[in-house]
Design a protein around this motif. Structure first.
Motif, mmCIF file in Angstrom:
data_model
loop_
_atom_site.group_PDB
_atom_site.id
_atom_site.type_symbol
_atom_site.label_atom_id
_atom_site.label_comp_id
_atom_site.label_asym_id
_atom_site.label_seq_id
_atom_site.Cartn_x
_atom_site.Cartn_y
_atom_site.Cartn_z
ATOM 1 N N GLN A 80 38.870 -32.661 -17.542
ATOM 2 C CA GLN A 80 39.162 -31.512 -16.679
ATOM 3 C C GLN A 80 38.150 -31.424 -15.539
ATOM 4 O O GLN A 80 38.493 -31.164 -14.383
ATOM 5 C CB GLN A 80 39.151 -30.220 -17.508
ATOM 6 N N LEU A 83 38.757 -34.171 -13.021
ATOM 7 C CA LEU A 83 39.940 -33.918 -12.191
ATOM 8 C C LEU A 83 39.651 -32.840 -11.147
ATOM 9 O O LEU A 83 40.050 -32.980 -9.983
ATOM 10 C CB LEU A 83 41.146 -33.523 -13.061
ATOM 11 N N PHE A 98 43.113 -24.571 -13.694
ATOM 12 C CA PHE A 98 44.291 -25.322 -14.150
ATOM 13 C C PHE A 98 45.255 -24.454 -14.944
ATOM 14 O O PHE A 98 44.842 -23.739 -15.868
ATOM 15 C CB PHE A 98 43.868 -26.525 -14.993
ATOM 16 N N MET A 222 50.373 -34.048 -3.266
ATOM 17 C CA MET A 222 50.249 -35.357 -3.932
ATOM 18 C C MET A 222 50.999 -36.460 -3.181
ATOM 19 O O MET A 222 51.590 -37.349 -3.782
ATOM 20 C CB MET A 222 50.717 -35.268 -5.398
ATOM 21 N N SER A 244 51.251 -28.469 -8.417
ATOM 22 C CA SER A 244 51.900 -28.690 -9.724
ATOM 23 C C SER A 244 52.766 -29.942 -9.575
ATOM 24 O O SER A 244 52.370 -30.851 -8.859
ATOM 25 C CB SER A 244 52.709 -27.469 -10.152
ATOM 26 N N LEU A 247 51.297 -33.457 -9.413
ATOM 27 C CA LEU A 247 49.909 -33.490 -9.895
ATOM 28 C C LEU A 247 49.835 -34.178 -11.256
ATOM 29 O O LEU A 247 48.850 -34.850 -11.566
ATOM 30 C CB LEU A 247 49.371 -32.051 -9.976
ATOM 31 N N GLY A 248 50.880 -34.009 -12.051
ATOM 32 C CA GLY A 248 50.883 -34.623 -13.384
ATOM 33 C C GLY A 248 51.864 -35.767 -13.516
ATOM 34 O O GLY A 248 51.888 -36.436 -14.553
ATOM 35 N N ILE A 253 51.377 -29.680 -15.669
ATOM 36 C CA ILE A 253 50.075 -29.232 -15.158
ATOM 37 C C ILE A 253 50.290 -28.528 -13.818
ATOM 38 O O ILE A 253 51.173 -28.892 -13.049
ATOM 39 C CB ILE A 253 49.097 -30.422 -15.008
ATOM 40 N N VAL A 281 46.587 -33.795 -20.219
ATOM 41 C CA VAL A 281 47.235 -33.738 -18.895
ATOM 42 C C VAL A 281 46.254 -34.050 -17.767
ATOM 43 O O VAL A 281 46.637 -34.643 -16.750
ATOM 44 C CB VAL A 281 47.949 -32.381 -18.648
ATOM 45 N N THR A 282 45.000 -33.667 -17.929
ATOM 46 C CA THR A 282 44.048 -33.945 -16.839
ATOM 47 C C THR A 282 43.719 -35.444 -16.774
ATOM 48 O O THR A 282 43.501 -35.980 -15.688
ATOM 49 C CB THR A 282 42.777 -33.081 -16.960
ATOM 50 N N SER A 285 46.534 -36.871 -14.828
ATOM 51 C CA SER A 285 46.460 -36.523 -13.415
ATOM 52 C C SER A 285 45.397 -37.356 -12.687
ATOM 53 O O SER A 285 45.603 -37.764 -11.537
ATOM 54 C CB SER A 285 46.182 -35.029 -13.276
ATOM 55 N N VAL A 288 46.937 -40.431 -11.823
ATOM 56 C CA VAL A 288 47.877 -40.287 -10.698
ATOM 57 C C VAL A 288 47.109 -40.464 -9.380
ATOM 58 O O VAL A 288 47.540 -41.213 -8.489
ATOM 59 C CB VAL A 288 48.592 -38.912 -10.728
#
Ligand SMILES: Cc1ncc(COP(=O)(O)O)c(C=O)c1O
Length: 401
Positions: A80, A83, A98, A222, A244, A247-248, A253, A281-282, A285, A288
């Motif tokens: 977290q 990210l 988040f 993104m 959002s 982002l994931g 997320i 999830v972080t 991301s 990503v």
């Protein structure tokens, strides 16, 4: 097993679902339970920006799932923090919260604007035809009556101004105005692009009058418009940015990113989320961000965005029903003279997935790594659909005369 029947029997009836039952995805393609392949030019409703099941996302998910999945937010974890740093490094001096979805992030931003107003100002001006989500604050700042009406009264102090109309915005400002919320390219409202001149005026006015400038980048963020965040196309620096969807790239997320100068308006205990920013999830991301950089996807967005727009403008010449082609990077729309859901259904029959929005708009948001070949395949199907539509309307007018 009759899956559609299970939906009918057990799922709350909130969505209109069409088409087959999908069981698998790979890149820009989806596969149904009969093994048929569909070209997905609207992957995950703007979420799956790396296409379906990108190998790097699958790998990081597997690794993180066997390391640490969830941790409460009163404990420290690595992903977290990393990210949050990645988002700030790539945007503006800020602090990140988040959430799990876009609407929740909007909710947080609206709450923060109340704190910023210190009890003296609470009004938020949103744009006509905007869409910010379905929770109460998000719904209240959504500029479309059809979504709000069944749930009135909405949150007090939510006003609406016409998009791309600076003088209308100024008319709506009062002593109580604390924030404006805007999508720089309205997504659900039909891919309406804010002009640079308008944003410069709006932004300048908000700075002069201490009005928080909230950009909703749930759909534009993104990389979708060729810059990592759309506001970077406009030479501005938001007070709050909402993220959002991409982002994931498939995991749930959201985030609101608060400019450093206002971040101290929030204190422990004023806002929280049980699931927000979990290690799972972080970690995804973070991957990503890396993938967008290492696969040079922003370049691809600009090149394929131009290619797609050009091809669609070509289609406009073969049919009367396209009134306009709008595009910003890979955020693309065809405005249709008539009901765009008919075109969406016809495309689905030819195994092409696009989106019908705002009554008369066909929206196309391909993955950032889409190829020219996939765009060609989509355009061939669209051409077929439009030519058939031409034939049908011609037949109808002939039988009338
Ligand atoms: C611009 C924008 N903001 C907010 C939302 C709401 O996001 P969610 O559905 O994740 O709550 C959406 C959803 O489509 C959106 O397009």
């Amino acid at each position: 097993m009759d899956i559609k029947n299970l939906y009918k029997k057990y799922s709350l009836n909130t969505y209109n679902r069409l088409g087959p039952v999908f069981v698998k995805g790979k890149g820009s393609y989806l596969f149904d339970d009969k093994g048929n392949r569909y070209l997905d030019m609207f992957p995950g409703w703007g979420v799956s920006i790396l296409g379906h099941c990108h190998p790097r996302i699958v790998a990081v998910l597997k690794k993180q799932a066997s390391t640490l999945i969830h941790l409460p937010n009163n404990l420290f974890q690595q992903e977290q923090a990393l990210l949050a740093r990645e988002i700030v490094k790539n945007s503006f001096p800020s602090k990140v919260f988040f959430s799990n979805s876009g609407a929740e992030a909007v909710e947080g931003a609206v709450k923060l604007s109340r704190l910023y107003g210190r009890g003296n100002r609470h009004e938020v001006i949103a744009m006509r035809n905007s869409f910010h989500g379905r929770t109460f604050a998000a719904l209240s700042v959504t500029g479309q009556e059809k979504y709000k009406k069944p749930f009135t009264p909405i949150l007090p102090g939510c006003k609406e101004a016409a998009f791309n109309d600076f003088s209308d915005f100024v008319k709506k400002v009062s002593k109580k105005t604390v924030a404006v919320i805007i999508e720089l390219v309205q997504g659900e409202g039909g891919v309406n692009i804010a002009t640079t001149e308008y944003i410069k005026q709006l932004y300048g006015y908000c700075r002069q009058n201490d009005i928080l400038f909230i950009v909703d980048e749930v759909q534009t963020g993104m990389g979708r418009t060729g810059k990592l965040f759309c506001y970077q196309n406009y030479g501005i620096s938001p007070g709050i940015m909402i993220l959002s969807k991409g982002l994931g790239a498939g995991v749930p997320i959201g985030a609101f990113v608060v400019a450093e100068r206002i971040s101290n308006y929030i204190k422990p205990g004023l806002h929280a989320s049980t699931f927000g920013g979990s290690p799972l999830v972080t970690a995804v991301s973070l991957e990503v961000f890396k993938t967008i950089k290492e696969e040079k996807l922003l370049k691809n967005v600009l090149a394929c965005g131009r290619y797609l727009a050009l091809k669609l403008k070509g289609l406009k010449n073969i049919t009367d029903i396209i009134s306009e082609v709008r595009s910003f990077g890979l955020m693309t729309a065809l405005e249709i003279n008539g009901d765009s859901s008919r075109i969406f259904e016809a495309c689905l029959n030819y195994r092409l997935i696009v989106n019908a929005t705002h009554g008369n708009v066909l929206r196309i948001l391909p993955a950032l790594n889409v190829t020219e070949r996939e765009i060609d395949q989509a355009v061939i199907i669209l051409e077929k659909v439009f030519l058939e539509h031409n034939k049908k309307t011609r037949r109808k007018t002939e039988t009338k005369t």
